[in-house]
Design a protein around this motif. Structure first.
Motif: not given
Length: 359
Positions: A330-359
């Motif tokens: 894993s390289r994690i690769h997580q970015l957290t902003g004031t309105v959204a976040t993303c996470l690469k590991y564990p697969a699959p890569e995911r992006i979220s606005k709010g509490e749920g992941w949007v693939n």
């Protein structure tokens, strides 16, 4: 504030930062190296934004043809405008194996091998524009500095340097010679890292406030493989503590956070666990194989290193390093902003606005 007091505070802050950086790099340098700060006294040419004159043909030489070097040779052999003119490894068989990769191509490189200084002969050639370095870490900075002084641009495998002083050696040599010096941090160019970099620049995450990266890779077996790294150099690197390999996780998130492009890392703390794997592995192997006796009884770096960084603009970064525990890559690769976040590991890569992941 007087000039003398301002200079003193500047130097004091620099000294603290250098001390922390040395420990992050796992350095055993003396305190004198931690104080190495040539930018306070030297006039310098800023290479940021500089572009060397364009070339119709780029003539390339490669130093180090063990683990990573052949991949670079093979990849660059297919790039239009590249001519591979030199291949160097201390082991003749490795140079010959790399040459075999160029069969049925237009490339006809000269081979350099058989001695520890063979690479210097290649760097001294007048018909080479770029040197690609994929050697043990101790050699990265000395070889890059020599190549730049010989009039070559350089591309260096990670990590480009092991100490703060070596970092300054690379910077000052590049600025003095006006030769480009690039660290080959390939993870900055992975698909999801580039995707989220563009999203960050477009404001999708809002204002980024925190990022996480890592190099979590079970290399315990490979580090103790007698047929792996030349002269067991990678295993020997683990005699020092700290995050020995930070840039796979740090590079991509620093790009997204605009580090050194409007913000900068200002404070760092770095903590390692004890070693629960490497010394035990060395002792076990030494019982049945005399080859490993010199590696038994050594103090190895801790399994997990966690580094926390705060930037000048109040953003935070956490970087993890563990290459001796049984765990998924894993390289994690997580970015957290004031309105959204993303996470690469564990697969699959995911992006979220709010509490749920949007693939």
């Amino acid at each position: 504030m007087s000039t003398k007091r301002r200079d003193f505070l500047k130097l004091a802050g620099l000294t603290s930062a250098a001390f922390l950086a040395d420990n992050f790099l796992g350095s055993n340098e003396s305190s004198a190296h931690s104080l190495y700060a040539p930018h306070l006294t030297q006039k310098r040419f800023n290479m940021n934004g500089y572009a060397a004159p364009a070339m119709d043909k780029v003539r390339v030489g490669f130093i180090g043809l063990g683990m990573r070097g052949p991949t670079h040779v093979s990849g660059m052999s297919h790039i239009e405008g590249v001519e591979i003119v030199g291949l160097c490894d201390i082991r003749p068989e490795k140079a010959e194996a790399a040459l075999a990769l160029l069969k049925n191509t237009q490339h006809k490189p000269q081979l350099y091998s058989g001695s520890a200084d063979a690479w210097k002969k290649m760097c001294d050639r007048k018909d080479i524009d770029l040197i690609v370095i994929s050697t043990p870490w101790d050699l990265h900075t000395p070889q890059a500095v020599y190549a730049m002084k010989a009039g070559k641009h350089v591309a260096i495998e990670v990590p480009a340097a092991k100490t703060v002083k070596e970092c300054w050696d690379l910077v000052l040599t590049s600025e003095t010679t006006k030769k480009h010096c690039m660290m080959l941090e390939n993870c900055c160019y992975d698909f999801f890292e580039l995707l989220t970099l563009n999203m960050a620049r477009d404001g999708y995450f809002g204002e980024l406030l925190h990022a996480e990266g890592a190099y979590l890779h079970d290399l315990l077996g490979l580090n103790f493989d007698k047929n792996g790294y030349y002269d067991m150099w990678r295993l020997k690197e683990n005699f020092r503590n700290g995050n020995l390999y930070p840039t796979h996780g740090l590079g991509p998130v620093c790009q997204a956070l605009n580090e050194n492009r409007g913000d900068r890392m200002a404070f760092m703390s770095s903590t390692s666990s004890d070693d629960f794997s490497m010394a035990k592995k060395a002792e076990e192997l030494a019982k049945t194989d005399p080859f490993f006796k010199p590696f038994a009884g050594k103090k190895y770096r801790g399994n997990m290193n966690i580094t926390n960084i705060r930037t000048e603009k109040g953003k935070t970064i956490t970087i993890y390093h563990d290459v001796s525990s049984e765990r998924p890559y894993s390289r994690i690769h997580q970015l957290t902003g004031t309105v959204a976040t993303c996470l690469k590991y564990p697969a699959p890569e995911r992006i979220s606005k709010g509490e749920g992941w949007v693939n």
